[in-house]
Design a protein around this motif. Structure first.
Motif, mmCIF file in Angstrom:
data_model
loop_
_atom_site.group_PDB
_atom_site.id
_atom_site.type_symbol
_atom_site.label_atom_id
_atom_site.label_comp_id
_atom_site.label_asym_id
_atom_site.label_seq_id
_atom_site.Cartn_x
_atom_site.Cartn_y
_atom_site.Cartn_z
ATOM 1 N N ARG A 1 0.831 -1.208 0.000
ATOM 2 C CA ARG A 1 0.000 0.000 0.000
ATOM 3 C C ARG A 1 0.868 1.262 0.000
ATOM 4 N N LEU A 2 2.023 1.212 0.665
ATOM 5 C CA LEU A 2 2.931 2.355 0.636
ATOM 6 C C LEU A 2 3.443 2.605 -0.784
ATOM 7 N N TYR A 3 3.741 1.531 -1.510
ATOM 8 C CA TYR A 3 4.148 1.682 -2.910
ATOM 9 C C TYR A 3 3.005 2.253 -3.747
ATOM 10 N N TYR A 4 1.785 1.867 -3.444
ATOM 11 C CA TYR A 4 0.622 2.417 -4.130
ATOM 12 C C TYR A 4 0.520 3.928 -3.878
ATOM 13 N N ILE A 5 0.710 4.329 -2.626
ATOM 14 C CA ILE A 5 0.663 5.752 -2.280
ATOM 15 C C ILE A 5 1.787 6.505 -2.984
ATOM 16 N N GLU B 1 8.139 6.367 8.069
ATOM 17 C CA GLU B 1 8.197 7.054 9.363
ATOM 18 C C GLU B 1 6.797 7.405 9.849
ATOM 19 N N CYS B 2 5.940 7.838 8.928
ATOM 20 C CA CYS B 2 4.552 8.149 9.301
ATOM 21 C C CYS B 2 3.842 6.910 9.829
ATOM 22 N N LEU C 1 -2.878 8.663 4.858
ATOM 23 C CA LEU C 1 -1.740 8.966 3.985
ATOM 24 C C LEU C 1 -2.167 8.993 2.525
ATOM 25 N N GLU C 2 -3.021 8.043 2.148
ATOM 26 C CA GLU C 2 -3.517 8.007 0.772
ATOM 27 C C GLU C 2 -4.346 9.253 0.468
ATOM 28 N N GLN C 3 -5.231 9.620 1.365
ATOM 29 C CA GLN C 3 -6.072 10.800 1.153
ATOM 30 C C GLN C 3 -5.229 12.069 1.075
ATOM 31 N N PHE C 4 -4.256 12.192 1.959
ATOM 32 C CA PHE C 4 -3.390 13.362 1.932
ATOM 33 C C PHE C 4 -2.623 13.429 0.611
ATOM 34 N N SER C 5 -2.170 12.280 0.122
ATOM 35 C CA SER C 5 -1.424 12.231 -1.139
ATOM 36 C C SER C 5 -2.303 12.616 -2.322
ATOM 37 N N LYS C 6 -3.587 12.342 -2.223
ATOM 38 C CA LYS C 6 -4.514 12.694 -3.307
ATOM 39 C C LYS C 6 -4.899 14.168 -3.285
#
Length: 87
Positions: free
Chosen positions: A13-17, A39-40, A50-55
């Protein structure tokens, strides 16, 4: 299920983000992005947040600064024994 999924299920999922920010921003420093995300997670940020923030971040600088601010605040709260909030 791959070995990577078994050893660290959230890594996929981190790679997806990271892929989200690669596709959205004209510049991404890959050597910096994954350590920030890891780290997050270590500071109890949820993958969904994290995904929402990245979007919603507009560019690499805003994304990086936002997560670095989260890390700094979460680290301070952890040292004081307080609960951390989402980025």
């Amino acid at each position: 299920m791959s070995r990577l999924d078994k050893e660290n299920p959230e890594l996929k999922r981190l790679y997806y983000i990271r892929g989200i920010i690669r596709n959205r921003f004209s510049y991404v420093n890959d050597k910096v992005a994954m350590p920030i995300l890891k780290e997050c997670i270590a500071l109890n940020a949820s993958l969904d947040s994290l995904e929402q923030f990245s979007k919603t971040a507009r560019n690499w600088t805003q994304w990086k600064q936002g997560l670095e601010d989260y890390i700094a605040n979460a680290t301070e709260k952890t040292e004081r024994g307080e609960q951390t909030s989402e980025p």
